[in-house]
Scaffold this active site. Structure first.
Site: not given
Length: 333
Positions: A271-273
Site C-alpha cells: 500500500l506504499r504506492g
C-alpha cells in the site's frame, strides 16, 4: 568547492521535480535515481541542498539540534545559543563501516569510567539534511537495510554490549545507481518514496548548452552563480511556499479513488504506492501554488511514485513506465 546552481541544470526535468517534491515533504521517503554515469545525479542533489536557506541549530550540537525541538535531544541542552549553518549534504562512501555510518560507542571508556561516550556517525551529520549514496546498488545489503530503517523511523539507535544511544536522524535519502551494475532488491526499492530514470541526452543543442554552462562555471564560478541567483531564489520561494501550504492542501475523495484504482491496475505491491501517490500529489500541488489536488497532479507523479513497485510480469516485457502510462490511458483517457 563551488556548487552548480540548481536552476542552471539542463534537462533532467523528472529528477529535478522529484527532488523538489521531496524537499517540500521529506516524509515521502527520498528519491532513487537510476541512470548513466555523468548525467548530473549528484550535481542536482548537491545543488538543491545548497539552494536551501541555512538552518538553525543549537551551538555546539553534534546532532544538528533543532532549537525549537530541544526535547528530542536530551544530551544536547548545555547551550542556549543558536547559530545558522548550511543544510547538510552528506556523501556515504561505498566502503563505509557500520560504525562510521551509525556512530560508535566507546566501550572501554564506558566500562572503565562509567561514562557513555558516543562518537556520532554520518547519520547524525545528515540529520535535517540530505544523505546521498552513489551506486547504492553496490552497497552491502545490511547497510542498506539499516539506512532505510532509520530513514523510515527518523531515529538512529546504536546498541553495544548492553549500552544504547539513540538520536533523531531525519533526512532526505537520495540513492543513485546504474542498473547495468546490479539491481536493488525489490523490497529495498519499495522503501524509497520516488524513483526516477535519467538518460544521457541525445539532443545536440542540449548537449552543447551543457558544455557552455559547465565551461562558464569553471571559468568564473561566482559570476555564474550570480547569473542564476534570481532563478534559484524563485525556486527557493516555491519550496518555502509549498512547505507552508502542504498541510492545507485538499485531497478530494475522487483523487483517493483514482490512486487506489491506478495501483490495482498496474499491480503495485503493498500500500506504499497509494500513500506515496497521495503525498507526492499534495507536494506537487503545493509547489504549484494550488489548493486542491487534481487528477493531472496524480498523473504527473504516478511514474516516479510507482515504477519501482511493480511486480514483474513474465507475459509483459514492456518497461514499468510504459505499463503505468498504458494504465493511466485506460483508466482516465
Amino acid at each position: 568547492m563551488s556548487v552548480f546552481p540548481f536552476s542552471a541544470i539542463v534537462g533532467q526535468d523528472e529528477m529535478k521535480q522529484a527532488l523538489l517534491i521531496s524537499a517540500v515533504d521529506p516524509r515521502i521517503g527520498g528519491v532513487m535515481v537510476f541512470g548513466d554515469r555523468g548525467t548530473g545525479k549528484s550535481t542536482a542533489a548537491r545543488a538543491l541542498s545548497a539552494l536551501l536557506p541555512p538552518m538553525r541549530i543549537v551551538e555546539g550540537s553534534r546532532f544538528n539540534c533543532d532549537p525549537d525541538h530541544r526535547e528530542d535531544y536530551p544530551e544536547e541542552l548545555t547551550s542556549k545559543r543558536v547559530r545558522r549553518v548550511p543544510v547538510p549534504f552528506v556523501d556515504l562512501p561505498l566502503g563505509a563501516t557500520e560504525d562510521r555510518v551509525v556512530g560508535a560507542l566507546d566501550l572501554e571508556r564506558a566500562l572503565g569510567k562509567g561514562e557513555k561516550a558516543f562518537e556520532p556517525g554520518l547519520l547524525a551529520r545528515a540529520h535535517r539534511g540530505f544523505l546521498y549514496i552513489d551506486e547504492i546498488n553496490l552497497l552491502e545489503d545490511h547497510l542498506v537495510d539499516l539506512l532505510l530503517d532509520v530513514a523510515t523511523s527518523g531515529e538512529n539507535l546504536v546498541e553495544r554490549e548492553g549500552l544504547s544511544v539513540r538520536h533523531p536522524a531525519r533526512f532526505v535519502l537520495i540513492g543513485s545507481g546504474n542498473p547495468e551494475e546490479g539491481e536493488l532488491r525489490p523490497q529495498l526499492l519499495d522503501r524509497f518514496g520516488l524513483s526516477v530514470e535519467v538518460k544521457t541526452p541525445d539532443d545536440i543543442e542540449q548537449r552543447i548548452e551543457i558544455m557552455r554552462r559547465c565551461d562558464a562555471q569553471e571559468r568564473d564560478a561566482d559570476a555564474f552563480a550570480e547569473e542564476w541567483k534570481a532563478a534559484d531564489t524563485n525556486i527557493l520561494r516555491q519550496i518555502a511556499r509549498g512547505q507552508k501550504a502542504l498541510d492545507k492542501i485538499d485531497v478530494p475523495e475522487a483523487i483517493l479513488t483514482d490512486a487506489a484504482e491506478l495501483c490495482v491496475a498496474v499491480g503495485a505491491d503493498g500500500l506504499r504506492g497509494e500513500l506515496t501517490l497521495m503525498r507526492a500529489s499534495k507536494a506537487l500541488t503545493a509547489l504549484q501554488g494550488k489548493r486542491k489536488v487534481r487528477r493531472e497532479h496524480l498523473i504527473a507523479v504516478a511514474p516516479m511514485a510507482l515504477r519501482h513497485r511493480l511486480r514483474r510480469d513474465v507475459l509483459d516485457e514492456t518497461g514499468s513506465t510504459v505499463r503505468i502510462d498504458r494504465a493511466i490511458e485506460e483508466l482516465f483517457g
